[in-house]
Design an enzyme around this catalytic site. Structure first.
Site, PDB file in Angstrom:
ATOM      1  N   ARG A   1       0.807  -1.230   0.000  1.00 35.94           N
ATOM      2  CA  ARG A   1       0.000   0.000   0.000  1.00 35.94           C
ATOM      3  C   ARG A   1       0.837   1.276   0.000  1.00 35.94           C
ATOM      4  NH1 ARG A   1      -2.976  -3.409   3.561  1.00 35.94           N
ATOM      5  NH2 ARG A   1      -4.932  -4.080   2.591  1.00 35.94           N
TER       6      ARG A   1
ATOM      7  N   LYS B   1       2.030  11.675 -10.179  1.00 37.51           N
ATOM      8  CA  LYS B   1       1.086  10.898 -10.975  1.00 37.51           C
ATOM      9  C   LYS B   1       1.765   9.624 -11.454  1.00 37.51           C
ATOM     10  CE  LYS B   1      -2.165  14.158 -13.054  1.00 37.51           C
ATOM     11  NZ  LYS B   1      -2.659  14.672 -14.353  1.00 37.51           N
TER      12      LYS B   1
ATOM     13  N   GLU C   1       6.610  20.008 -23.528  1.00 37.49           N
ATOM     14  CA  GLU C   1       6.106  20.170 -22.160  1.00 37.49           C
ATOM     15  C   GLU C   1       6.621  21.461 -21.532  1.00 37.49           C
ATOM     16  OE1 GLU C   1       3.911  18.768 -20.315  1.00 37.49           O
ATOM     17  OE2 GLU C   1       3.402  16.951 -21.437  1.00 37.49           O
TER      18      GLU C   1
ATOM     19  N   LYS D   1       5.468  23.929 -12.111  1.00 34.44           N
ATOM     20  CA  LYS D   1       4.649  22.760 -11.806  1.00 34.44           C
ATOM     21  C   LYS D   1       4.623  22.485 -10.310  1.00 34.44           C
ATOM     22  CE  LYS D   1       3.571  18.023 -12.980  1.00 34.44           C
ATOM     23  NZ  LYS D   1       3.814  16.843 -13.832  1.00 34.44           N
TER      24      LYS D   1
ATOM     25  N   GLU E   1      -5.405  17.045  -8.288  1.00 32.86           N
ATOM     26  CA  GLU E   1      -6.080  17.514  -9.500  1.00 32.86           C
ATOM     27  C   GLU E   1      -7.579  17.704  -9.305  1.00 32.86           C
ATOM     28  OE1 GLU E   1      -6.365  15.932 -13.971  1.00 32.86           O
ATOM     29  OE2 GLU E   1      -4.311  16.080 -13.252  1.00 32.86           O
TER      30      GLU E   1
ATOM     31  N   ARG F   1      -4.671  22.054 -10.942  1.00 33.99           N
ATOM     32  CA  ARG F   1      -3.718  21.136 -11.545  1.00 33.99           C
ATOM     33  C   ARG F   1      -4.219  20.582 -12.878  1.00 33.99           C
ATOM     34  NH1 ARG F   1      -0.307  16.064  -8.799  1.00 33.99           N
ATOM     35  NH2 ARG F   1       0.868  15.604 -10.709  1.00 33.99           N
TER      36      ARG F   1
ATOM     37  N   ASN G   1      -2.992  19.850 -18.077  1.00 33.09           N
ATOM     38  CA  ASN G   1      -3.363  18.944 -19.161  1.00 33.09           C
ATOM     39  C   ASN G   1      -3.700  19.673 -20.456  1.00 33.09           C
ATOM     40  OD1 ASN G   1      -3.335  16.231 -17.876  1.00 33.09           O
ATOM     41  ND2 ASN G   1      -4.819  17.186 -16.508  1.00 33.09           N
TER      42      ASN G   1
ATOM     43  N   HIS H   1      -3.728  17.766 -23.716  1.00 31.77           N
ATOM     44  CA  HIS H   1      -3.660  16.335 -23.446  1.00 31.77           C
ATOM     45  C   HIS H   1      -4.901  15.571 -23.895  1.00 31.77           C
ATOM     46  CE1 HIS H   1      -0.079  17.366 -21.288  1.00 31.77           C
ATOM     47  NE2 HIS H   1       0.095  16.140 -20.863  1.00 31.77           N
TER      48      HIS H   1
ATOM     49  N   HIS I   1      -3.815  12.649 -26.053  1.00 30.69           N
ATOM     50  CA  HIS I   1      -3.999  11.252 -25.671  1.00 30.69           C
ATOM     51  C   HIS I   1      -4.820  10.502 -26.713  1.00 30.69           C
ATOM     52  CE1 HIS I   1      -3.199  11.863 -21.077  1.00 30.69           C
ATOM     53  NE2 HIS I   1      -2.107  11.920 -21.806  1.00 30.69           N
TER      54      HIS I   1
ATOM     55  N   HIS J   1       4.715  11.150 -26.925  1.00 33.87           N
ATOM     56  CA  HIS J   1       3.794  11.891 -26.069  1.00 33.87           C
ATOM     57  C   HIS J   1       3.951  13.403 -26.243  1.00 33.87           C
ATOM     58  CE1 HIS J   1       1.344  13.016 -22.668  1.00 33.87           C
ATOM     59  NE2 HIS J   1       2.361  13.655 -22.130  1.00 33.87           N
TER      60      HIS J   1
END
Length: 377
Positions: A133, A155, A197, A239, A249, A253, A257, A260, A264, A277
């Site tokens: 965990r 992330k 980025e 960031k 997020e 935040r 994206n 994105h 994506h 990417h």
């Protein structure tokens, strides 16, 4: 992603930079500069237990794993080396990495070291999040894209056939060591993808930085060490501030994206083989800017500046005939930001002024996609 054998190292432009990511009572450092992998005294201090799993891929491990091995003397450690590429960001590899931890008898004070680009970082972080965990992990990004984006913020994720990063967890690293010497072995295409980025951070919320990038585009494209380290540090600092204010997020935040949702969809449509990417994000940012124009939110002049900067940095600004516009729109409907079956996209009011827009008209999105598919790549 591929790296080349180092023919020369990037000449140190300055001493290493440190930026702290502060999350309430928690804090971790992001180190940026040359020679950090060889600075065993610094990164070894961040390992708390005696078990270490180095997670890497078949391209990076031969180049840099020996440096890490030299710093693991006295510890019980192993490595898990996966195949290289977004297509291998799968549960099968997570299961094998967890099996490696099990064979080591790794305890709750164990540590996973992510040695590689964004895929390795996401996978290593998710492995660490799952084992008992949650155990420590350290990011050692070897690509520009990972240095300025995925290694910071916690992330982690795994791809499914239906889409990218649909499974994952927020799990912050214990530290990040961005050794800029590794960029000397990065092929031009992967390097340029990382610059996308950097541009994204400026496009979202820092018009001064955007102007700085326009002024230094030629030097950045040539990998000039001084502006490169400065650009990485500025993007990471930006960031870090966003993550500190919105770790999971829930609001601000999400602005990170920008591009994105489109990007994506392009990656998925191309089965993670057509666009890197960062390239997909570059195209996605232009599509988001064009959609913002169509919706009356932003001026064409800002879209033009964005396109010109991306082109100066050698990045694509149109998707080509990768897939029908309807297919791309269907993939965008799976985006994690959507709510109640309605598209929520990151758009902008111009350079440095991004915002989350709910209930975006799908017909407008489809029109932008169709126009882009017919545009020159």
């Amino acid at each position: 992603m591929s790296h080349e054998n180092p023919m020369s190292q990037i000449t140190p432009a300055s001493t290493s930079r440190r930026i702290d990511v502060e999350l309430g009572s928690r804090r971790y450092p992001v180190w940026i500069g040359p020679g950090l992998m060889s600075d065993t005294a610094t990164w070894r201090e961040t390992i708390r237990g005696r078990h270490v799993l180095v997670f890497s891929n078949r391209t990076i491990a031969p180049l840099y794993l020996p440096k890490i091995e030299a710093g693991l003397s006295g510890l019980s450690w192993d490595s898990y080396v996966m195949d290289d590429g977004e297509a291998y960001k799968t549960f099968a590899n997570i299961e094998q990495a967890l099996g490696a931890l099990a064979r080591m008898g790794a305890t709750r004070d164990a540590c996973v070291i992510a040695l590689g680009g964004g895929v390795v970082g996401d996978m290593a972080g998710f492995t660490a999040a799952c084992w008992m965990r949650g155990i420590d992990f350290i990011q050692m990004p070897t690509t520009l894209l990972a240095m300025v984006d995925s290694s910071v913020g916690g992330k982690t994720g795994v791809n499914l056939p239906a889409g990218k990063n649909l499974v994952g967890a927020f799990h912050q690293p214990r530290a990040v060591f961005a050794d800029t010497d590794s960029l000397a072995t990065l092929p031009a295409r992967e390097y340029r993808a990382g610059l996308a980025e950097v541009v994204k951070g400026a496009a979202i919320g820092d018009p001064v930085f955007f102007s700085w990038l326009e002024d230094h585009a030629e030097a950045l494209a040539a990998r000039d060490p001084a502006p490169l380290i400065e650009a990485i540090a500025r993007k990471v600092a930006y960031k870090a501030g966003v993550v500190a204010r919105d770790e999971t997020e829930q609001g601000e935040r999400a602005l990170l994206n920008l591009g994105h949702s489109f990007g994506h969809a392009l990656e998925t449509a191309g089965h993670y083989q057509t666009w890197l990417h960062g390239e997909a994000v570059a195209i996605g940012m232009v599509l988001a800017a064009q959609l913002s124009e169509q919706l009356g939110m932003a001026d064409a002049a800002d879209t033009g500046r964005l396109r010109r900067l991306l082109l100066q940095l050698g990045l694509p600004v149109a998707p080509g005939a990768l897939a029908p516009a309807e297919t791309l729109l269907q993939l965008m409907r799976l985006d994690k930001k959507n709510l109640a079956g309605k598209l929520r996209l990151i758009l902008w009011d111009g350079i440095g002024r991004a915002r989350l827009v709910p209930g975006v008209d799908e017909a407008a999105v489809l029109g932008v996609l169709q126009a882009a598919i017919n545009a020159p790549v």
